[in-house]
Design a protein around this motif. Structure first.
Motif, PDB file in Angstrom:
ATOM      1  N   MET A 143       0.831  -1.211   0.000  1.00 57.23           N
ATOM      2  CA  MET A 143       0.000   0.000   0.000  1.00 57.23           C
ATOM      3  C   MET A 143       0.860   1.252   0.000  1.00 57.23           C
ATOM      4  O   MET A 143       0.554   2.233  -0.688  1.00 57.23           O
ATOM      5  CB  MET A 143      -0.933  -0.014   1.209  1.00 57.23           C
ATOM      6  N   TYR A 144       1.954   1.220   0.748  1.00 53.66           N
ATOM      7  CA  TYR A 144       2.869   2.364   0.763  1.00 53.66           C
ATOM      8  C   TYR A 144       3.446   2.603  -0.630  1.00 53.66           C
ATOM      9  O   TYR A 144       3.522   3.740  -1.113  1.00 53.66           O
ATOM     10  CB  TYR A 144       4.004   2.124   1.756  1.00 53.66           C
ATOM     11  N   LEU A 177       0.494   3.824  -3.130  1.00 54.73           N
ATOM     12  CA  LEU A 177       0.044   5.192  -2.859  1.00 54.73           C
ATOM     13  C   LEU A 177       1.147   6.207  -3.143  1.00 54.73           C
ATOM     14  O   LEU A 177       0.884   7.278  -3.709  1.00 54.73           O
ATOM     15  CB  LEU A 177      -0.417   5.314  -1.410  1.00 54.73           C
ATOM     16  N   SER A 178       2.378   5.881  -2.768  1.00 53.42           N
ATOM     17  CA  SER A 178       3.490   6.798  -3.027  1.00 53.42           C
ATOM     18  C   SER A 178       3.730   6.962  -4.517  1.00 53.42           C
ATOM     19  O   SER A 178       4.005   8.070  -5.004  1.00 53.42           O
ATOM     20  CB  SER A 178       4.760   6.294  -2.336  1.00 53.42           C
ATOM     21  N   PHE A 198       0.408  12.150  -0.137  1.00 53.38           N
ATOM     22  CA  PHE A 198       1.493  11.779   0.765  1.00 53.38           C
ATOM     23  C   PHE A 198       0.994  11.733   2.214  1.00 53.38           C
ATOM     24  O   PHE A 198       1.469  10.923   3.018  1.00 53.38           O
ATOM     25  CB  PHE A 198       2.657  12.761   0.642  1.00 53.38           C
ATOM     26  N   GLN A 206      -2.064  10.897   2.981  1.00 51.69           N
ATOM     27  CA  GLN A 206      -2.919   9.720   3.064  1.00 51.69           C
ATOM     28  C   GLN A 206      -2.117   8.473   3.398  1.00 51.69           C
ATOM     29  O   GLN A 206      -2.609   7.556   4.058  1.00 51.69           O
ATOM     30  CB  GLN A 206      -3.671   9.523   1.735  1.00 51.69           C
ATOM     31  N   THR A 207      -0.866   8.424   2.961  1.00 49.44           N
ATOM     32  CA  THR A 207      -0.017   7.268   3.284  1.00 49.44           C
ATOM     33  C   THR A 207       0.214   7.155   4.788  1.00 49.44           C
ATOM     34  O   THR A 207       0.504   6.062   5.288  1.00 49.44           O
ATOM     35  CB  THR A 207       1.354   7.373   2.569  1.00 49.44           C
ATOM     36  N   ILE A 235      -2.307   4.611   6.595  1.00 47.29           N
ATOM     37  CA  ILE A 235      -2.432   3.211   6.178  1.00 47.29           C
ATOM     38  C   ILE A 235      -2.631   2.289   7.371  1.00 47.29           C
ATOM     39  O   ILE A 235      -3.445   1.354   7.322  1.00 47.29           O
ATOM     40  CB  ILE A 235      -1.182   2.787   5.368  1.00 47.29           C
ATOM     41  N   CYS A 250      -8.794   7.973  -2.400  1.00 45.73           N
ATOM     42  CA  CYS A 250      -7.886   7.395  -3.397  1.00 45.73           C
ATOM     43  C   CYS A 250      -8.508   7.411  -4.789  1.00 45.73           C
ATOM     44  O   CYS A 250      -7.797   7.560  -5.787  1.00 45.73           O
ATOM     45  CB  CYS A 250      -7.500   5.971  -2.997  1.00 45.73           C
TER      46      CYS A 250
END
Length: 330
Positions: A36-37, A40-41, A87, A89-90, A93, A288
């Motif tokens: 996920m990191y 999303l990144s 950023f 939003q990460t 997680i 997202c």
């Protein structure tokens, strides 16, 4: 286990030092968290980078300073901001907000404002295409750069003011509605929620749909006229003159359609009455989707706009730093 139960319980907290008031960390598989990191990144970097190309292109080359492109510039600025917000939003997680109540308020507030401004820009784009297709002879006199700049300014200012009124309680006291340390929650009243639903979704989306339905009807009628052997010569000339405008309308229509598909889930939840309180972690999917839409817009431009592909080439080859490059024919 190598750890005593007390230490294992503390390890699940966002802030172990605040044992009685800390939020619990989500227990996710390590592989899932890493994935996920990375995803999303990557989306954040790609969204910011692609929209930065759009901003540089339209801002640098004078030939691209058209009313329609100024609207695309406004949309690209909001999409670029979305890439930066991703950023943050990460950080959610694992369900823990570690940046404090003030940064939580700033993050949520900017997300609301950018969403509202993006929808407003979409309304302006739809109106621009409506005038261009339905009233082509009046387009150059009615839709000028000066008027478009004023409309864009008012769109952003109204978004700031409106969302400030909607979120006033959250802005007055950051973290007021957090149930534990490490949460990033926003709560708005039912009246404010319905006002936001009406003026940020129902009204603008209705306007967009009506305008594009009108554009579609005119485009179909003009297309039939070009195939008709009995069509008047003047009508044929009118249709020929509007060919490029019709192409632009189709491209921007696709942008609007993708935008609606990505934004509708949140407002569908609101319409279904699921509640006006939504923590950042529970809204991750909706946010997202919005981010993903912001990444798609420059890709659509690259497929349908030759000037964007040419400007990307000039940027990557550093030719924009040459003397008088802003006057390059696009």
């Amino acid at each position: 286990s190598r750890f005593p139960p007390e230490m294992m319980q503390e390890a699940e907290l966002c802030f172990p030092e605040f044992f009685n008031s800390s939020c619990k960390r989500l227990t996710l598989p390590h592989f899932e968290v890493v994935l996920m990191y990375i995803v999303l990144s990557s989306i954040a970097v790609l969204t910011a980078f692609l929209n930065l190309l759009v901003i540089i292109s339209i801002s640098h080359f004078r030939q691209l300073h058209t009313p329609t492109n100024l609207l695309l510039l406004s949309l690209a600025i909001s999409d670029f901001s979305v890439g930066l917000l991703l950023f943050f939003q990460t950080a959610l997680i694992d369900g823990c907000w570690l940046l404090g109540d003030i940064m939580c308020t700033v993050y949520q507030y900017l997300a609301y404002v950018i969403t509202s401004a993006s929808i407003g820009t979409m309304v302006l784009i739809s109106f621009d295409r409506y005038v261009a297709i339905c009233y082509p002879l009046h387009y150059s006199t009615k839709i000028t750069q000066g008027r478009v700049k004023v409309c864009i300014f008012l769109c952003w200012m109204c978004s700031w003011v409106f969302q400030s009124l909607i979120l006033i309680e959250n802005l007055k006291q950051p973290g007021k509605y957090n149930s534990c340390i490490g949460e990033c929650a926003f709560v708005i009243s039912y009246i404010a929620g319905y006002a936001d639903l009406a003026f940020s979704f129902i009204v603008p989306i209705s306007v967009i749909v009506v305008l594009y339905l009108r554009v579609f009807v005119v485009a179909v009628s003009q297309s039939r006229a070009t195939r008709s052997h009995v069509a008047a010569v003047s009508l044929r000339h009118s249709v020929t003159a509007k060919a490029s405008q019709l192409k632009a309308a189709k491209t921007l229509g696709l942008v609007v359609l993708v935008f609606l598909l990505c934004m509708c889930p949140y407002y569908c939840v609101a319409l279904s009455g699921e509640g006006s309180a939504m923590s950042a972690s529970s809204a991750a999917f909706v946010i997202c989707l919005f981010f993903f839409n912001s990444c798609l817009n420059p890709i659509i431009y690259a497929f349908f706009y030759p000037w964007f592909r040419k400007s990307i080439k000039l940027i990557f080859t550093l030719q924009i730093f040459h003397h008088d490059s802003c006057d390059t024919s696009m």
